[in-house]
Design a protein around this motif. Sequence first.
Motif: not given
Length: 393
Positions: A51-71
Motif C-alpha cells: 500500500e506504501a513504502p514502509g508497510n509491515p509485510v507478512i509474505d510466505k516467501n520471505n526468509t526472515w522470521d516474521a513470528v519473532a519480528a512481529f511478536s
Amino acid sequence: MTERLCTWDPHNRGECGMPTDAYINLYKRWGEGEIGAIILGNIPVHRDHLEAPGNPVIDKNNTWDAVAAFSLAVAGAKAHGMLCIGQLTHPGRQSPDIVCQQPVSASETKTPDGIMGLNFKPARALTEDEIMDVIDRWAFAAEVLYKAGADGAQLHAAHGYLLSQFLSPLVNKRTDKWGGSFENRSRLIFEIIKAIRTRVPDDKFIISIKINSQDFIDGGFSSEECAVMVEKLEAAKVDLIELSGGTYESLTLAFEHQKESTRRREGFFVEFADKIRPHITKSILCVTGGFRNAEPMADAILQNTCGIIGLARPLCAEPDLPAKMLSGKSHGANVNVLDSPLQTPAAILQIHAIAESRPIPDLSKKDVADDVTAQITGKKKPYHPASAEYPPM
Ligand SMILES: Cc1cc2nc3c(=O)[nH]c(=O)nc-3n(C[C@H](O)[C@H](O)[C@H](O)COP(=O)(O)O)c2cc1C
C-alpha cells in the motif's frame, strides 16, 4: 492505521516490511493508552503488492522470521491487558506506482491517477491460481500473527483494496465463480475466512473484517449489499465486524459528515449500523470514523448501535486518549483545526513522532497546524519524508 515505519528497500523486496524499533515503540505507546483492542495498521500479505513504502509485510516467501519480528510489537500492544489484532491486506489496483509497477485486481482496471498525489499503473486480472495463492497468503499471515501472540486477524475488505475490489460490481467484471452475482463477488472473502480457521484451529483467535457500509460510488458496493454481507459474515462466525466506507475515489465523501443527523452523533456510519444491528446477535459490531467525544461514544454503546467504538486520528494526537476519557480527565479529543483532507497525512507525522518519542505536533494549535500544512504541501521539508509524501488509507 498504516504506520510506514518498517524496512523499505525497492531493490530487495525480501528485506522489506521488517518491524523496526520505531514500529515496536509505537505499539508499546498505544499499549499504555487503555485503547481496548489495538489493530496493527494494514499488513500486506504479498511483498510485491504494498500500500506504501514502509508497510509491515507478512509474505510466505520471505526468509526472515516474521513470528519473532512481529511478536515484539504484539507484546508491546498487549503489555497492559489490551487485545491486539493484525490487519491483513492486499491493495490490488490501489498499489501506487512508487511501490508497484504491475498491480492486480479482480478484473483489468485502473485506479485514476492523481488521487492523494499518487499515480497507478493499470491492473491486470488475477488468474484463478493466483486467487488460490491470495487465499493461502492470508491464511499464512494469520498463522504468523497467531504464533506471534496476536489475539486475532482482521481482513481489510474496505476502502477500495483488493477484497473491496472483488465486492464491487463496478470493478469486478469477472465471469467465473469469483465475479457476477453477489455470492460470487463475496466468495474470496469467505474462502479466506475458511482457510484461516483451518490454519488456526483455535476458537479464541478472533477473526475480524473491516468492510465498507458502502463505497459512496454509483454502481459500487451498496449499503443494501453490505447489510446482506454482514448477516453472511455472522453466519460464517466472524467475531468482529468493523464498519467504514469509501474507496480512494470517494474518500472525502466517506470520511466527512454527510448529514446533520450524524454530525450530532459523530460516528459517520451510525445510521447504517442502527439499521443492521437488529439482525446481528453474535458478531460484535464496531463503528469507526468521526467519533471524538465521550458522550456520543457512550450513546452509541448504550443505544446498542454498536459494541465497539473505533478511533483512528484522535489516537495519533493523543495516544492515551481512552485512558484520559475513562478516568474522567478528558471528555473528548482535542479539536483538530486542519482541513479534513490534510488530517490524514498529518496523522502520519504524529504517528512518527510517537514512534520516535518526539513531541507530538498539537494540531489544535493554529501555528502548529500551519507548520504541519507546510510540511505536507511541500512548502517545508518534512521531518520524515515518508510522512508527508504518501497520504495513507
Ligand atoms: C494515518 C491514517 C492511516 C490509516 N490507515 C488505515 C489502515 O491501514 N487500515 C484501515 O483500515 N484504515 C486506515 N485508516 C482509516 C482509519 O482506520 C479510520 O477508518 C478513519 O480514519 C476514520 O476514523 P477517524 O475519524 O477516527 O479518524 C487510516 C487513517 C489514518 C488517519
